[in-house]
Design an enzyme around this catalytic site. Sequence first.
Site, PDB file in Angstrom:
ATOM      1  N   ASN A  12       0.835  -1.204   0.000  1.00 20.45           N
ATOM      2  CA  ASN A  12       0.000   0.000   0.000  1.00 20.45           C
ATOM      3  C   ASN A  12       0.862   1.243   0.000  1.00 20.45           C
ATOM      4  OD1 ASN A  12      -2.407  -1.456   0.344  1.00 20.45           O
ATOM      5  ND2 ASN A  12      -2.248  -1.373   2.579  1.00 20.45           N
ATOM      6  N   ASP A  14       1.009   4.635   1.744  1.00 22.35           N
ATOM      7  CA  ASP A  14       0.432   5.200   2.973  1.00 22.35           C
ATOM      8  C   ASP A  14       0.412   6.723   2.904  1.00 22.35           C
ATOM      9  OD1 ASP A  14       0.313   2.619   3.884  1.00 22.35           O
ATOM     10  OD2 ASP A  14       1.857   2.848   5.431  1.00 22.35           O
ATOM     11  N   GLY A  42       2.001  -6.614   4.007  1.00 22.19           N
ATOM     12  CA  GLY A  42       2.895  -7.575   3.363  1.00 22.19           C
ATOM     13  C   GLY A  42       4.245  -6.953   3.041  1.00 22.19           C
ATOM     14  N   ALA A  43       4.201  -5.771   2.395  1.00 22.51           N
ATOM     15  CA  ALA A  43       5.460  -5.125   2.004  1.00 22.51           C
ATOM     16  C   ALA A  43       6.272  -4.714   3.234  1.00 22.51           C
ATOM     17  CB  ALA A  43       5.160  -3.910   1.128  1.00 22.51           C
ATOM     18  N   GLU A 144      -4.463  -8.854   4.334  1.00 18.53           N
ATOM     19  CA  GLU A 144      -4.865  -7.728   3.471  1.00 18.53           C
ATOM     20  C   GLU A 144      -5.008  -8.151   2.018  1.00 18.53           C
ATOM     21  OE1 GLU A 144      -3.646  -3.536   5.567  1.00 18.53           O
ATOM     22  OE2 GLU A 144      -2.146  -4.468   4.292  1.00 18.53           O
ATOM     23  N   ASN A 188      -2.053  -9.627  17.750  1.00 20.32           N
ATOM     24  CA  ASN A 188      -1.910  -8.710  18.881  1.00 20.32           C
ATOM     25  C   ASN A 188      -3.140  -8.900  19.777  1.00 20.32           C
ATOM     26  OD1 ASN A 188      -4.034  -7.263  17.754  1.00 20.32           O
ATOM     27  ND2 ASN A 188      -2.736  -5.661  16.903  1.00 20.32           N
ATOM     28  N   GLY A 228       2.612  -5.426  22.601  1.00 18.55           N
ATOM     29  CA  GLY A 228       3.130  -4.059  22.509  1.00 18.55           C
ATOM     30  C   GLY A 228       4.285  -3.847  23.467  1.00 18.55           C
ATOM     31  N   ASP A 252       5.299   6.599  16.942  1.00 18.50           N
ATOM     32  CA  ASP A 252       4.358   6.130  15.912  1.00 18.50           C
ATOM     33  C   ASP A 252       4.401   4.595  15.904  1.00 18.50           C
ATOM     34  OD1 ASP A 252       2.867   5.554  13.668  1.00 18.50           O
ATOM     35  OD2 ASP A 252       4.137   6.651  12.259  1.00 18.50           O
ATOM     36  N   ALA A 255       3.161  -0.170  11.850  1.00 23.68           N
ATOM     37  CA  ALA A 255       4.073  -1.209  11.352  1.00 23.68           C
ATOM     38  C   ALA A 255       4.937  -1.852  12.437  1.00 23.68           C
ATOM     39  CB  ALA A 255       4.961  -0.691  10.214  1.00 23.68           C
ATOM     40  N   ALA A 256       4.632  -1.601  13.712  1.00 23.83           N
ATOM     41  CA  ALA A 256       5.390  -2.298  14.769  1.00 23.83           C
ATOM     42  C   ALA A 256       5.142  -3.803  14.681  1.00 23.83           C
ATOM     43  CB  ALA A 256       4.985  -1.763  16.140  1.00 23.83           C
ATOM     44  N   GLY A 257       3.868  -4.174  14.479  1.00 22.07           N
ATOM     45  CA  GLY A 257       3.554  -5.600  14.350  1.00 22.07           C
ATOM     46  C   GLY A 257       4.189  -6.203  13.104  1.00 22.07           C
ATOM     47  N   ASP A 258       4.225  -5.425  12.025  1.00 21.73           N
ATOM     48  CA  ASP A 258       4.857  -5.917  10.791  1.00 21.73           C
ATOM     49  C   ASP A 258       6.351  -6.137  11.002  1.00 21.73           C
ATOM     50  OD1 ASP A 258       2.384  -5.659   9.561  1.00 21.73           O
ATOM     51  OD2 ASP A 258       2.812  -3.620   8.879  1.00 21.73           O
TER      52      ASP A 258
HETATM   53  O1  RIB Z   1       0.476  -2.381   9.546  1.00 18.16           O
HETATM   54  C1  RIB Z   1       0.627  -1.100   9.031  1.00 18.16           C
HETATM   55  C2  RIB Z   1       0.109  -1.031   7.625  1.00 18.16           C
HETATM   56  O2  RIB Z   1      -1.280  -1.242   7.644  1.00 18.16           O
HETATM   57  C3  RIB Z   1       0.285   0.308   6.935  1.00 18.16           C
HETATM   58  O3  RIB Z   1       1.530   0.425   6.281  1.00 18.16           O
HETATM   59  C4  RIB Z   1      -0.911   0.379   6.016  1.00 18.16           C
HETATM   60  O4  RIB Z   1      -0.585   0.308   4.670  1.00 18.16           O
HETATM   61  C5  RIB Z   1      -1.817  -0.765   6.431  1.00 18.16           C
HETATM   62  O5  RIB Z   1      -1.731  -1.799   5.556  1.00 18.16           O
END
Ligand code: RIB
Length: 314
Positions: A12, A14, A42-43, A144, A188, A228, A252, A255-258
């Site tokens: 995505n 953002d 994903g990215a 997603e 989470n 967290g 911020d 994307a912490a979980g990513d």
């Molecule tokens: O997890 C964070 C992401 O969620 C963001 O980068 C946004 O694109 C959504 O997919």
Amino acid sequence: MAGGILVIGSLNCDYVATVPRMPAPGETITGDHLEIHPGGKGANQAVAAGRMADASVEVHMLGCVGRDAAGALLLDSVRRAGVETAGIRELDDAPTGSALIWVTDSGQNSIVVIPGANALLSPDDIRAQEALYWKTRVALLQLETPLDTVGAALELGRQRRLITILDPAPAQPLPYEILQHVDLLTPNETEAALLLRETPRALTIDDAYSMGQRLLDLGPRSVIVKLGAEGAVFLNRLQRFHEPGFAVRAVDTTAAGDTFNGALAAAIAEGMDIQPAVRFACAAAALSVTRRGAQPSVPSREDTDALLRANPAS
Ligand code: RIB
């Protein structure tokens, strides 16, 4: 033994507005500034795996973008993290996915995703790229992209005896037909509650163990509940532990979980045992919340190792 990582999921663009507080329904408020960052769960996870993994681990991504400026931004970002992008299809008939994100001064966020090209990643795309599975030790997925595609990718992963990791985000209940193919489920607090059809709430460590136990009954072989700032709990039928979080100043949490999931996949692909792998993922996620944006916030391997050295495991 090291092996590759295959991330299957969304990309995505953002659009991030920094706001003093969340607007109420029907209200207009003035934000501070607008930033555009590469994102998508994903990215983000592919970028985290690419930045974290050592040179012995190849990272590939499967997904869809539109043939547009946002798609070019996304492809460039994942490539610069060392991710192989031959499995990312550029579509002429759909725009790249986008996410509208509000981040408050206290670091909380709200996100609206418009899937665009992500909605067109199909089970046929997975079958067309089946050869990638032979290079892969860890397959990492999120929610997603369409659920039938996630299911097909997980099922193929299990057939090929890969380690399958599912980050069940965005939160939604999932059927046994999907969860039975998951080795490691990484919700989470909110996602854990919604998978169990409960009302989300803040969890104690004991609550997380209890929820994790009930999540195991839904089909995955192991569960990590991400907490967290409090770190994460891991459990399966043989082992359970809590890894505490790292004290940092959050600006911020996007994307912490990513970052957690990408770092976890990298550690597992390198052959790390599960407890140090979870600790490594907690450290990477902690660093990510100290920076703004999704992919720009993913730390380097060097910074993550330095945080771990400064906080030896007790
Ligand atoms: O997890 C964070 C992401 O969620 C963001 O980068 C946004 O694109 C959504 O997919």
